[in-house]
Design an enzyme around this catalytic site. Sequence first.
Site: not given
Ligand code: L34
Length: 246
Positions: A14, A58, A81
């Site tokens: 982020k 988060q 959010d």
């Molecule tokens: N308050 N909490 C709040 N807001 C959110 O919108 C979230 N979420 C979820 C968990 N808690 C939160 C996120 O940000 C899930 N989430 C989230 C954000 C980004 C990614 C995954 C989940 C992400 O960048 N995923 C990458 C892989 C990252 C890795 O290697 O682990 C992807 O390519 O999917």
Amino acid sequence: MGDDPASRIYVNNKKKACEYCGIRSFEYAMPAETTQEELMALIEKLNNDDSVDGILCQLPIPKHLDEKAVINAIRPDKDVDAFHPANVGKIMIGDYDFLPCTPAGVMELIKESGIDITGKECVVIGRSNIVGKPMAMLLLHAHGTVTICHSRTKDLAETVRRADIVVAAVGVPELITGDMIKEGAVVIDVGMNRLADKKLVGDVEFSGASEKASAITPVPGGVGPMTIAMLMKNTVKAALVHSENK
Ligand code: L34
């Protein structure tokens, strides 16, 4: 809050996205021992800081902290959010300022892929406040026929087999297998499960499901990055609203 290793990765992603977009971001990495009072004081400070347009805590947060109180404390017009009850209520009515990032990212993927939701059988697996419930509501607003499945659903496989559009958001590694997917269905995988060997897998068994699906999202590289993109969108929207009100 605390040191959840997955949160570390997501928050870093982020921050990078903010930098890329030209949004200033400030991280408050609070230790696991932080008290509710300290956390609420920080939110209050950010609520009252005119140079801050968006606030995000988060999740998950350590168990001794009151998640509901935190969500309620964030000023709705800074709630990028869209977790605050005022924003959740607006989504229900279809008259919203912000959409929750993950469901909004899923809708964007579907629309940008030229997939029409009108009249389609949409099956959402998972009923969390953060993903499943708002996801179902957005698909409904887009004129889908929506079914929500969860842990007590009697016949998950049979329900998913009817779906033209499947959104899996339960947090069970590879729960949705290829045999549950109708030929030509659209499959969106919101799951983000880290296995013991550190491998990241979704809620969908990709290899089997991809043989049936007409479109499918991978994990990683699917919904996760879209969640972050929608967070950027919400933040810019909040900034525009705040600058109009100055
Ligand atoms: N308050 N909490 C709040 N807001 C959110 O919108 C979230 N979420 C979820 C968990 N808690 C939160 C996120 O940000 C899930 N989430 C989230 C954000 C980004 C990614 C995954 C989940 C992400 O960048 N995923 C990458 C892989 C990252 C890795 O290697 O682990 C992807 O390519 O999917």
